[in-house]
Write a protein that holds these residues in place. Structure first.
Motif, short mmCIF file in Angstrom:
data_model
loop_
_atom_site.label_atom_id
_atom_site.label_comp_id
_atom_site.label_asym_id
_atom_site.label_seq_id
_atom_site.Cartn_x
_atom_site.Cartn_y
_atom_site.Cartn_z
N ALA A 166 0.90 -1.29 -0.08
CA ALA A 166 0.10 0.00 0.29
C ALA A 166 0.83 1.29 0.05
N ASP A 167 0.14 2.31 -0.60
CA ASP A 167 0.62 3.60 -0.16
C ASP A 167 0.42 4.21 0.92
N ARG A 168 -0.67 3.68 1.59
CA ARG A 168 -1.32 4.22 3.05
C ARG A 168 -1.78 3.01 3.50
N VAL A 169 -1.70 2.98 4.95
CA VAL A 169 -2.08 1.86 5.89
C VAL A 169 -2.94 2.52 6.83
N ILE A 170 -4.39 2.08 6.91
CA ILE A 170 -5.15 2.38 7.92
C ILE A 170 -5.55 1.51 8.75
N VAL A 171 -5.03 1.69 10.06
CA VAL A 171 -5.79 0.52 11.20
C VAL A 171 -6.94 0.91 11.70
N PHE A 172 -7.77 -0.20 11.68
CA PHE A 172 -9.22 -0.19 12.29
C PHE A 172 -9.15 -0.56 13.59
N SER A 173 -10.03 0.03 14.51
CA SER A 173 -10.16 -0.53 15.96
C SER A 173 -10.98 -1.67 16.05
N ALA A 174 -11.13 -2.37 16.99
CA ALA A 174 -11.96 -3.50 17.13
C ALA A 174 -13.28 -3.08 17.13
N ARG A 175 -14.41 -3.90 16.97
CA ARG A 175 -15.71 -3.66 17.10
C ARG A 175 -16.28 -2.96 17.97
N PRO A 176 -17.08 -1.85 17.99
CA PRO A 176 -17.35 -1.31 16.41
C PRO A 176 -16.23 -0.50 15.86
N GLY A 177 -16.23 -0.72 14.69
CA GLY A 177 -15.11 -0.15 13.95
C GLY A 177 -14.95 1.31 13.74
N ARG A 178 -13.67 1.66 14.05
CA ARG A 178 -13.48 3.07 13.51
C ARG A 178 -11.82 3.31 13.41
N ILE A 179 -11.46 4.29 12.61
CA ILE A 179 -9.87 4.38 12.37
C ILE A 179 -9.37 4.98 13.57
N ARG A 180 -8.28 3.98 13.81
CA ARG A 180 -7.07 4.02 14.91
C ARG A 180 -6.10 4.95 14.59
N ALA A 181 -5.51 4.23 13.33
CA ALA A 181 -4.27 5.18 13.11
C ALA A 181 -4.23 5.20 11.29
N VAL A 182 -3.30 6.28 11.03
CA VAL A 182 -3.20 6.29 9.44
C VAL A 182 -1.78 6.30 9.33
N ARG A 183 -1.10 5.57 8.51
CA ARG A 183 0.33 5.89 8.10
C ARG A 183 0.70 5.77 6.65
N ASP A 184 1.33 6.84 6.06
CA ASP A 184 1.86 6.66 4.82
C ASP A 184 3.18 5.73 4.70
N VAL A 185 3.17 4.99 3.69
CA VAL A 185 4.11 4.06 3.43
C VAL A 185 4.87 4.67 2.36
N ALA A 186 6.16 5.42 2.89
CA ALA A 186 6.83 6.10 2.04
C ALA A 186 7.94 5.35 1.19
N LEU A 187 7.83 3.97 1.32
CA LEU A 187 8.72 3.21 0.40
C LEU A 187 8.77 3.28 -1.00
N PRO A 188 9.98 3.36 -1.60
CA PRO A 188 9.95 3.72 -3.10
C PRO A 188 9.50 2.57 -3.99
N ARG A 189 8.84 2.93 -5.10
CA ARG A 189 8.36 1.95 -5.90
C ARG A 189 9.00 2.00 -7.30
N PRO A 190 9.22 0.89 -8.25
CA PRO A 190 8.44 -0.36 -7.96
C PRO A 190 9.01 -1.21 -6.66
N ARG A 191 8.27 -1.91 -6.01
CA ARG A 191 8.93 -2.40 -4.67
C ARG A 191 9.17 -4.08 -5.09
N ASP A 192 10.06 -4.33 -4.18
CA ASP A 192 10.32 -5.92 -4.41
C ASP A 192 9.58 -6.63 -3.02
N VAL A 193 8.67 -7.21 -3.40
CA VAL A 193 7.76 -7.77 -2.25
C VAL A 193 8.47 -8.94 -1.55
#
Lengths: 272, 282, 273
Positions: free
Chosen positions: B225-252
């Protein structure tokens, strides 16, 4: 038990395998012939010895069958087959259509379900006297009887089948871009096919039973009327001969039903 | 615009700067409540979320946190109880056919062979192509997902991982501009998973697709991903957001061993682990 | 989607369908709707009879009801019902006993089973109703011929269910017991019979309905008592009201029977593992 039986038969070693099975198949065949011949032989001898007013004799039955084969047996068989086929076509198609429509309208389905279940629990073949009253002695009452019996079996199965279609399957198909017509053609219809076919498969022997019942009650032609005529004259040879013909018809029908299922449901067999 | 919801998520992300124009996907205070026998069940608390054009966003969180609900909202399979879901700036009020949705459960048609399943979309009026072209594209996709030799197998004859790949190919074949993926590689073994991730990454890049990707595998999320969003446990809401600033193309295959990856993984895992523990209690 | 008040869930979260539909789908709504449908059908029948369609063909609900009351009053209903239920019950018990015994015996003797199966399959394929004339000649017009017809119908159902049960027994279990040194008799008593019991019970439950059908069909073909006789005799006198009243009794019997069986099934399932 098949596995247990096989394990017992091949107990003397793994090499016995295929050869042992072939040998046992031959033994079974021989056994079947022996049992058949023995049964007919005892019947024939005992009948000649102690009188055969009630039991007739295999030889007499064989002669009667041969006479019929030369005579008008085909006409009777054709009549019964016609009644079955027309009834199957009418009742089957009506059952599929009504089942699909009702199955696709959940509200109507919920409202009608107990009424349908109640109707389903009634043996519709017993409507025969009423239908004969309405339609007379000709083909019609038997066709109507077969139609009604087949209709309900096919309808009920189709209805249950449509209700059982996975909602996710439909949702994902809609997302792929399918419109309502395509959804029906490519998801609902094939998914219901299993149920429609199993409905038809169940309906086939019932169609024969319904046609026979109608003919037993009132008919001039058909295998059932052949049986009824013989029974009215206390002609035991005729009764047994007619039963044999009906049995052959029954075997034919169940064989057709099995083939039909195997042929059309290849994808499902793969799952088993 | 509807009145903004009173309950705003505290750590909701600011508008993504990359989405200069109209964002591809936008959830504005969107929440979902189900009524099960008169009882309210909150599947998703009001969420603000933006996915820019050609962005790859991954949603991570414990099971039952509303990730799948979010995808269903975007696909138009569900309507939000409150708030709004926009696609290309337009509210989603019907089935959203511009997205390709790969659900968790593979919804293959059991009476069609793998090839026929993959080609089904091209038979539809809305996406119809000439038969010869359809065949060619089916063959291409079979190669792409590595199912050569299994074209004529029915779904019941395929393994879980193969079915998943058929489902993927079935969606990719009509080249949707946006992919919604719900744990698409969950059922695959580790090696195949890496291969598929790599292929997906290349494909998304090639075809300039927007992706909203749900997974419970944090490593997978960061790798793709370019950006990862962490959800909280039920009932869901957004807990954290982080940009993934790793260069592309990536080698998985190799990137898991880089420093940037490790740091991000640790950071996000700190956010996620409490939620996973909460989720287990449920 | 237009503006939605934040304090209330949208309509479709409860149910996207119109209000009338939702009303119909409540528990009382369903009962009322069903009664309404049945009421409308009966009313239409009553009104059409004698006006749109000759009364001779379709009779009328009121006439059918009157006939039913008359049958109850003069006791003929009970006399016929008794005959049908007796034929059904006795035939059922006989059919079950012979069916299970034959099934288990053939299950224990796979070789004999393989020899006899084609003959049994042939007999099974014969529509059972065709045996009615034969049984009437052999056993008379009275209840015995119906008992025979019910018995042979039930026999086949139990035979096939028992055989399926035996066939379903895991071969590995048989081998395991053999390795422990169990004799054939011990394998039968300790494994095959207990493992087959659920199948036998299923067969017994399913065949109750077939027993009723067989009894009534037998009576339709030839009898001097019973619900089936009532239907056929009325038809013979061109008495449609009697036919409908007989069919109605049959419907009530079938629905009651199905209901009882469903209850029995749910209660046994609750008691089971």
């Amino acid at each position: 038990m098949t596995r247990a039986a096989v394990s017992a038969e091949t107990a003397d070693g793994p090499t016995a395998g295929a050869a042992g099975l072939a040998e046992s198949a031959r033994a079974v065949l021989i056994g079947q012939v022996v049992v058949g011949v023995l049964f007919l032989g005892v019947w024939e001898v005992a009948g000649r010895q102690f009188g055969h007013d009630w039991t007739s004799l295999p030889s007499l039955i064989a002669v009667r069958l041969a006479t019929w084969l030369i005579g008008d047996l085909w006409l009777h068989a054709l009549t019964t087959a016609t009644e079955m086929l027309v009834g199957l076509a009418l009742g089957g198609s009506a059952g599929v259509v009504v089942g699909l429509v009702l199955g696709r309208s959940p509200v109507i389905a919920t409202v009608l379900r107990p009424i349908i279940v109640a109707l389903y629990s009634v043996p519709l073949i017993t409507m025969a006297p009423l239908l004969i009253l309405w339609f007379g002695l000709d083909l019609e009452p038997k066709i109507v009887l077969v139609t009604i019996v087949v209709f309900f079996l096919v309808f009920f199965n189709t209805f249950a089948g449509v209700a059982a279609i996975d909602g996710d399957l439909i949702a994902s198909f809609q997302l792929l871009g399918g419109n309502r017509r395509e959804e029906f053609q490519k998801v609902v219809a094939p998914a219901s096919m299993v149920w429609i076919l199993s409905g038809l498969k169940i309906a086939l022997p019932y169609a024969l039973a319904a046609a026979t019942t109608g003919e037993l009650l009132a008919a001039r032609r058909g295998l059932g009327s052949l049986l009824a005529q013989a029974a009215h004259q206390f002609d035991m040879t005729g009764v047994y001969a007619a039963l044999l013909v009906l049995m052959a018809m029954g075997i034919l029908v169940s064989e057709v039903a099995n083939r039909l299922e195997r042929r059309l449901l290849r994808w499902r067999r793969a799952a088993a | 615009m509807p009145p903004r919801d009173a309950v705003m998520v505290a750590d909701a992300p600011a508008r993504d700067p990359r989405a200069a124009g109209v964002p591809k996907i936008e959830l504005v205070g969107a929440s979902k409540t189900f009524y099960v026998r008169g009882q309210e069940v909150t599947a998703l608390q009001p969420v603000d979320l933006t996915v820019g054009d050609q962005e790859f966003v991954a949603l991570v969180g414990p099971s039952g946190c509303g990730k799948s609900t979010t995808l269903n909202l975007v696909a138009g399979l569900l309507r939000p109880s409150r708030g709004e879901v926009l696609y290309d700036g337009v509210p989603v009020t019907a089935l959203n056919r511009r997205v390709g949705y790969i659900t968790q459960k593979d919804t293959l048609l059991p009476w069609r062979t793998a090839a026929a399943n993959i080609g089904v979309a091209l038979e539809l009026q809305s996406r119809a192509v000439p038969r010869a072209e359809a065949q060619e594209r089916v063959a291409q996709l079979i190669d792409l997902v590595g199912l050569r030799g299994f074209e004529n197998h029915y779904p019941a004859e395929l393994s879980g991982g193969m079915r998943k790949r058929v489902a993927l190919a079935r969606t990719l074949i009509y080249e949707p501009e946006c992919l919604l993926m719900d744990e698409p590689f969950g059922a695959l073994d580790a090696q195949l998973k890496l291969l598929m991730q790599d292929q997906l990454q290349q494909l998304v890049h090639q075809r300039r697709m927007t992706v909203l990707f749900v997974t419970h595998d944090l490593g997978e999320a960061i790798a793709l991903a370019d950006r990862v969003i962490v959800f909280s446990a039920r009932p869901g809401r957004i807990r954290a957001v982080r940009d993934v600033a790793l260069p592309r193309p990536r080698d998985v295959f190799k990137m898991r061993f880089t420093e940037g990856f490790g740091r991000l993984h640790e950071e996000l895992w700190d956010e996620l682990k409490d939620e996973v523990a909460k989720g287990v209690d449920v | 989607m237009t503006a939605v008040p934040a304090d209330r869930p949208t309509d479709q979260d409860i149910d996207p369908r119109p209000r009338l539909t939702r009303l119909v789908l409540t528990t009382t709504g369903l009962v009322v709707t069903r009664l309404l449908i049945i009421g409308v059908v009966l009313l239409a029948w009553e009104l059409a009879s004698g006006t749109l369609v000759p009364k001779f063909w379709v009779s009328s609900p009121s006439a059918i009801f009157a006939r039913l009351v008359q049958w109850i009053a003069d006791g003929s209903l009970w006399r016929h019902l008794e005959a049908t239920l007796l034929a059904m019950g006795v035939g059922y018990v006989i059919g079950c006993l012979i069916g299970v015994a034959t099934g288990l015996a053939l299950g224990f003797m796979p070789f004999v089973q393989r020899i006899l199966m084609p003959y049994l399959a042939g007999l099974y394929a014969l529509p059972k109703i065709a045996l009615a004339p034969l049984f009437i000649i052999l056993f008379g017009i009275d209840i015995e011929s119906k008992i025979a017809l019910v018995a042979i119908t039930v026999f086949f159902m139990l035979l096939y269910n028992t055989l399926d049960g035996v066939r379903d027994v895991d071969g590995d279990l048989v081998e395991a017991l053999e390795l422990m040194g169990a004799t054939r008799r011990e394998i039968g008593l300790k494994l095959l019979i207990p493992a087959t019991l659920p199948w036998i019970f299923t067969g017994m439950r399913i065949s109750v309905r077939y027993a009723l059908t067989a009894a009534i069909l037998g009576e339709v073909i030839g009898a001097n008592r019973g619900i089936g006789y009532l239907i056929e005799a009325s038809a013979g006198q061109y008495n449609t009201t009697g036919v409908y009243a007989g069919v109605l009794v049959l419907v009530i019997c079938c629905v009651t029977l199905t209901e009882l069986l469903t209850r029995a099934e749910t209660s046994t399932r609750r008691g089971g593992p």
